[in-house]
Design an enzyme around this catalytic site. Structure first.
Site, PDB file in Angstrom:
ATOM      1  N   ALA A  75      46.944  43.210  33.912  1.00  0.00           N
ATOM      2  CA  ALA A  75      46.548  41.880  33.445  1.00  0.00           C
ATOM      3  C   ALA A  75      46.299  41.970  31.946  1.00  0.00           C
ATOM      4  CB  ALA A  75      45.281  41.436  34.154  1.00  0.00           C
ATOM      5  N   GLY A 118      47.257  45.063  37.387  1.00  0.00           N
ATOM      6  CA  GLY A 118      48.022  43.924  37.899  1.00  0.00           C
ATOM      7  C   GLY A 118      49.505  44.225  37.972  1.00  0.00           C
ATOM      8  N   GLU A 121      49.916  45.959  41.157  1.00  0.00           N
ATOM      9  CA  GLU A 121      49.693  44.945  42.204  1.00  0.00           C
ATOM     10  C   GLU A 121      50.895  44.032  42.348  1.00  0.00           C
ATOM     11  OE1 GLU A 121      45.984  43.852  40.288  1.00  0.00           O
ATOM     12  OE2 GLU A 121      44.926  44.289  42.142  1.00  0.00           O
ATOM     13  N   GLU A 141      41.588  49.926  36.628  1.00  0.00           N
ATOM     14  CA  GLU A 141      40.622  48.892  36.272  1.00  0.00           C
ATOM     15  C   GLU A 141      39.205  49.432  36.093  1.00  0.00           C
ATOM     16  OE1 GLU A 141      42.924  48.640  38.601  1.00  0.00           O
ATOM     17  OE2 GLU A 141      43.861  46.663  38.584  1.00  0.00           O
TER      18      GLU A 141
END
Ligand SMILES: CCCCCCCCCCCCC[C@H](O)CC(=O)SCCNC(=O)CCNC(=O)[C@H](O)C(C)(C)COP(=O)(O)OP(=O)(O)OC[C@H]1O[C@@H](n2cnc3c(N)ncnc32)[C@H](O)[C@@H]1OP(=O)(O)O
Length: 267
Positions: A75, A118, A121, A141
């Site tokens: 992200a 992300g 993911e 993270e």
């Protein structure tokens, strides 16, 4: 798709490049200066593009890829860092992007370089991952004071098992392509320079099959994560029976008996 249509599609998007290669849709994440960090604009463009492909009768499979150095480095930390709890909670950030896991047609993630946070993911939201031998997967993270927020703890644990998932999420370490294949995170590893070509070949093969069969095959495999074994076997059997109502089943089995290639109608 004509070149002008492809250019028009690309003009719609600033953070991705959208192409059609035969019956395959190809989406390339395109934020190279930020290692394809996933920001809101990119994710919204990605969901919009793959939703269009999902309902396009001329497309039977999708490939999502990034750059040689990064599929996606996570992200966008810079976009995220100043958000408050209530901004995150009230907007239920990331919920909408679960739509990527509800596409009907098969999706392949072609991963070279970093697939982190992300990015990992997003790759795991695809139906399977083909990795370049330079790929590095991770859910780091914890280094930022957070945890995975778009399914990473759930999909990684189901993909590689608790031990490796816990190791990666708690230590933030990366997993290279060889370990990723050995652990079941990726379906195959190829030379990095060939990953897009290999993914397109796999997608073309899928798109050449019966579209209803491919769509329900994805559905029943994914159901294994949601159902008990006995219930899942019944579901699979009912879906198998249902395919005998399709033209493609009649054509596929007739073609075998007549020793010729089937001509599926893909509908
Ligand atoms: C709430 C608002 C919405 C948020 C946006 C929508 C997100 C949609 C996806 C949701 C995902 C759910 C949440 C997810 O679980 C949480 C995360 O993903 S947190 C982030 C996890 N990733 C990381 O921690 C990796 C961070 N990057 C690195 O560690 C390193 O960059 C690297 C990958 C090891 C590579 O290192 P280097 O080769 O040295 O390269 P640089 O570090 O110099 O990077 C080059 C350039 O890219 C920028 N960049 C890299 N990663 C990110 C990132 N994740 N976000 C933003 N920018 C990134 C880096 O800053 C450099 O830019 P420059 O400084 O040159 O301008």
């Amino acid at each position: 798709m004509s070149i002008s249509e492809r250019e028009r599609m690309t003009e719609q998007y600033q953070n991705i490049v959208v192409e059609q290669r035969g019956r395959v849709g190809l989406v390339t994440l395109n934020r190279p200066s930020a290692l394809n960090a996933l920001n809101t604009a990119l994710m919204n463009e990605l969901v919009s593009a793959v939703r269009d492909m999902d309902t396009d009768p001329g497309i039977g499979a999708v490939v999502i890829t990034g750059s040689a150095k990064a599929f996606a480095a996570g992200a966008d930390i810079k976009e995220m860092s100043s958000k408050s709890y209530m901004e995150m909670y009230a907007a239920d950030w990331f919920r909408h992007w679960e739509d990527l896991t509800r596409l009907r047609i098969p999706v392949i993630a072609a991963v070279s370089g970093f697939a982190l946070g992300g990015g990992c993911e997003l790759a795991m939201m695809a139906d399977f991952i083909i990795a370049g031998d330079n790929a590095k997967f991770g859910q780091p993270e914890i280094n930022l004071g957070v945890i995975p927020g778009m399914g990473g703890s759930q999909r990684l644990t189901r993909a590689v098992g608790k031990a490796k998932a816990m190791d990666m999420i708690l230590t933030g370490r990366f997993m290279d392509a060889e370990e990723a294949e050995r652990s079941g995170l990726v379906s195959r590893v190829v030379p990095a320079a060939e990953v897009i070509e290999e993914a397109l070949k796999a997608a073309e093969a899928i798109a050449s099959k019966s579209k209803p069969a491919a769509m329900v095959a994805k559905e029943v495999v994914n159901a294994a994560f949601e159902m008990g074994l006995a219930q899942g076997v019944v579901f699979e059997r009912r879906v198998f029976h249902s395919l005998f109502a399709t033209e493609d089943q009649k054509e596929g089995m007739a073609a075998f008996s007549e020793k010729r290639q089937p001509e599926f109608k893909h509908r």
